[in-house]
Design a protein around this motif. Sequence first.
Motif, PDB file in Angstrom:
ATOM      1  N   PHE A 119      23.701   5.123  51.420  1.00 45.01           N
ATOM      2  CA  PHE A 119      22.459   4.435  51.758  1.00 45.01           C
ATOM      3  C   PHE A 119      21.496   4.537  50.580  1.00 45.01           C
ATOM      4  O   PHE A 119      21.657   5.383  49.695  1.00 45.01           O
ATOM      5  N   SER A 120      20.480   3.683  50.574  1.00 45.50           N
ATOM      6  CA  SER A 120      19.468   3.736  49.525  1.00 45.50           C
ATOM      7  C   SER A 120      18.651   5.013  49.666  1.00 45.50           C
ATOM      8  O   SER A 120      18.161   5.330  50.755  1.00 45.50           O
ATOM      9  N   MET A 121      18.481   5.695  48.541  1.00 47.79           N
ATOM     10  CA  MET A 121      17.735   6.939  48.525  1.00 47.79           C
ATOM     11  C   MET A 121      16.520   6.784  47.619  1.00 47.79           C
ATOM     12  O   MET A 121      16.348   5.779  46.941  1.00 47.79           O
ATOM     13  N   THR A 122      15.689   7.815  47.596  1.00 47.17           N
ATOM     14  CA  THR A 122      14.608   7.852  46.636  1.00 47.17           C
ATOM     15  C   THR A 122      15.190   8.056  45.243  1.00 47.17           C
ATOM     16  O   THR A 122      16.387   8.256  45.066  1.00 47.17           O
ATOM     17  N   GLY A 123      14.320   8.042  44.243  1.00 43.48           N
ATOM     18  CA  GLY A 123      14.784   8.225  42.882  1.00 43.48           C
ATOM     19  C   GLY A 123      15.405   6.952  42.338  1.00 43.48           C
ATOM     20  O   GLY A 123      15.306   5.868  42.911  1.00 43.48           O
ATOM     21  N   HIS A 124      16.061   7.104  41.186  1.00 43.42           N
ATOM     22  CA  HIS A 124      16.734   5.979  40.537  1.00 43.42           C
ATOM     23  C   HIS A 124      18.211   6.327  40.418  1.00 43.42           C
ATOM     24  O   HIS A 124      18.574   7.436  40.044  1.00 43.42           O
ATOM     25  N   SER A 125      19.068   5.365  40.717  1.00 43.31           N
ATOM     26  CA  SER A 125      20.475   5.659  41.006  1.00 43.31           C
ATOM     27  C   SER A 125      21.268   6.175  39.811  1.00 43.31           C
ATOM     28  O   SER A 125      22.313   6.795  39.994  1.00 43.31           O
ATOM     29  N   TYR A 152      25.685  -3.323  51.480  1.00 44.28           N
ATOM     30  CA  TYR A 152      24.976  -3.440  50.196  1.00 44.28           C
ATOM     31  C   TYR A 152      23.503  -3.138  50.428  1.00 44.28           C
ATOM     32  O   TYR A 152      22.808  -3.857  51.147  1.00 44.28           O
ATOM     33  N   GLN A 153      23.026  -2.064  49.823  1.00 44.30           N
ATOM     34  CA  GLN A 153      21.618  -1.683  49.939  1.00 44.30           C
ATOM     35  C   GLN A 153      21.038  -1.506  48.545  1.00 44.30           C
ATOM     36  O   GLN A 153      21.705  -1.028  47.634  1.00 44.30           O
ATOM     37  N   THR A 154      19.775  -1.884  48.377  1.00 43.93           N
ATOM     38  CA  THR A 154      19.147  -1.780  47.069  1.00 43.93           C
ATOM     39  C   THR A 154      17.636  -1.730  47.234  1.00 43.93           C
ATOM     40  O   THR A 154      17.098  -2.111  48.272  1.00 43.93           O
ATOM     41  N   HIS A 155      16.969  -1.250  46.214  1.00 44.48           N
ATOM     42  CA  HIS A 155      15.510  -1.243  46.205  1.00 44.48           C
ATOM     43  C   HIS A 155      15.003  -2.625  45.794  1.00 44.48           C
ATOM     44  O   HIS A 155      15.368  -3.134  44.744  1.00 44.48           O
TER      45      HIS A 155
END
Length: 634
Positions: free
Chosen positions: A608-614, A363-366
């Motif tokens: 994985f968490s990336m840039t931008g908004h999901s 679980y990954q999140t900003h």
Amino acid sequence: MLADGTISRTDNEFINKDVLRYVKIIEDGIANSLIYFQHENAYEFQDGRCDYDDCPPINYGYFDFIIVGSGASGSVIANRLTEVEHFNVLLLDAGHFEDEFIKIPGLMSYSAGTDYNWGIKSVPQRNACLAMEENRCQLFRGRGIGGSTIVSPLIYARPLPSDFAKWNALASGWSYQDVLPYFIKAENFSNSASILSKNIGRDGPLWVEVPNYTTPHIDAFLKSNLELGFPEININNLTDITDTNIQGVSRVQINTQNGRRLSVGSAYITPIIHRKNLNISVDNYATKVIFSHGKSNKKHAVGVEFFKNNQKHIAMARKEVILSSGTISTPQLLIQSGIGPKNDLIKLEIDQIVDSPHVGKNYQTHVAIFGLSIETNTSVNILSLEDNVKLYLGGKGVLTMGGNRGAIGNYTIPNKQHKTTLINTQHNNYDLEFIFLTPNRTAGFYQSGYSFKPEEFKALTNNLTNQNTFSIFISPRYPKSIGGVRVTSKNKFDFPSVNPNLLSDENNFDIEAIYQGILLLKKMLNTKAMRHLNAKFKRIILPDCKFKLFSKEYWYCFIRQTSNELFHPVGTNKMASGSNPQNGVVDEQFKVNGVHGLRVADASIIPFSMTGHSAATCVMIGERCADFIKNDYY
């Protein structure tokens, strides 16, 4: 309207009635949200007359495809599959269609206090959300046709091309060149968000606009960036597919249509609701995927068990079942169906279909700091609700802004002290996103919406003047903390246990990244543009932060107290190359490893968490999954 273009008395009467109707909708909606009791489970769906296994099922019929969840991916898949006339599709969702209150972007914060939000909270945290009740983070998750895009700030921002290069290394066929056509296919950039580029879409269902509203504070933020050498960029105009770092500032681009919320459900489902081969079932709760023996000793997904009107139903799928319930609910449904970590299945006394150890993991999140307030000497003009409604109905004003988000900044700060070998990211610099919130925001809802403890909330809002105070969320774009989702109850109507594990990485990289962002913001406040507003940090003394004001110790404490996650959880059913469940939950075409006839297509497959908004990525996932399915059956 009269022939000379003037508005007649009859037109005026109609406009006034519409304004008054919306004023009542807003007043009633806000009042109801402030007394709303959030869900703690899904017991409202269960049949109280019988135990789960003893409840006799009702046959709901046969369909070619069953899609569980009408979120940012599921809505897209339902639309695209039903373009094929002989495909018969069932779309299941626990919520319902949006009402007029929820479609007002500027009232986003109040959506947490409605049935459109699942109301799920994290387990108590040790390193973040410490100012919230029981140290539990609020995990806003949409419930309805459109999923979380009916309660989100609506920001549309693609990830950087370099993120897909990394994804492609984990699952071949997922480079930026591979996914770009699907972003373009979905997008419909309006004139307000006009981009002179062949790499954006203008004919898709999903509108992208810049809100028709600004303040001196937004303008000063943009100018302060220019003074520090950060150019004004367009966050979705990434023409150089090899670019690994975009720094700069931009007005937000959001999914609205003439200022009104355009959820993915409104964009993809509402226009096709009358298609004869689309069957939509709302207000139901899926509890299990049904399997039969298939080829090569693998089980084959043949249906879905769900509860509707407090009765068990079974729908059967001739071809496939597609799970699109999101990063929290999809792993729960997989585990309840017998696909998950072996030891967890044994503890829950669930018959094993596949030992899939990655389900619910990763679980990954900003994470972002909340409550960071900047005081100025400049106030926005606070209009009456009636005047704001008039502007909104004309596609203008503060109500057209998604949660008062006005601008976004992307920055990379060199890291001279931290090194990492964590596999979830190769980024060692502090890559940050700033989200600018204008004055005139709905701060009054934050105590109930985010469950701040009374003393902490009092400290955050003491002497806060809403008209002249703006806020900035600071968020690491590549967080290193990793959490998980676990099913801990044998009752299928209990929520899963969600531990985002925010700010928990062993090297304190994530919290240091936010602190470095605060130092960058301090530099911004010292620019000519910000000094003109006399912008400065609001003096906030939290009960548990008895440190020298604005010292590093103070900020570390403040961050741990007020940080929460954004709307971007990913990874709990991660994609990986090949068909071995020991490597990943799904393969490159969303097929669940170890079984036939089952796919997962939502944010949970993003590795994985990336840039931008999901949300932008989830729409692309829906477009791409639909094409994979069509290629297999059409």
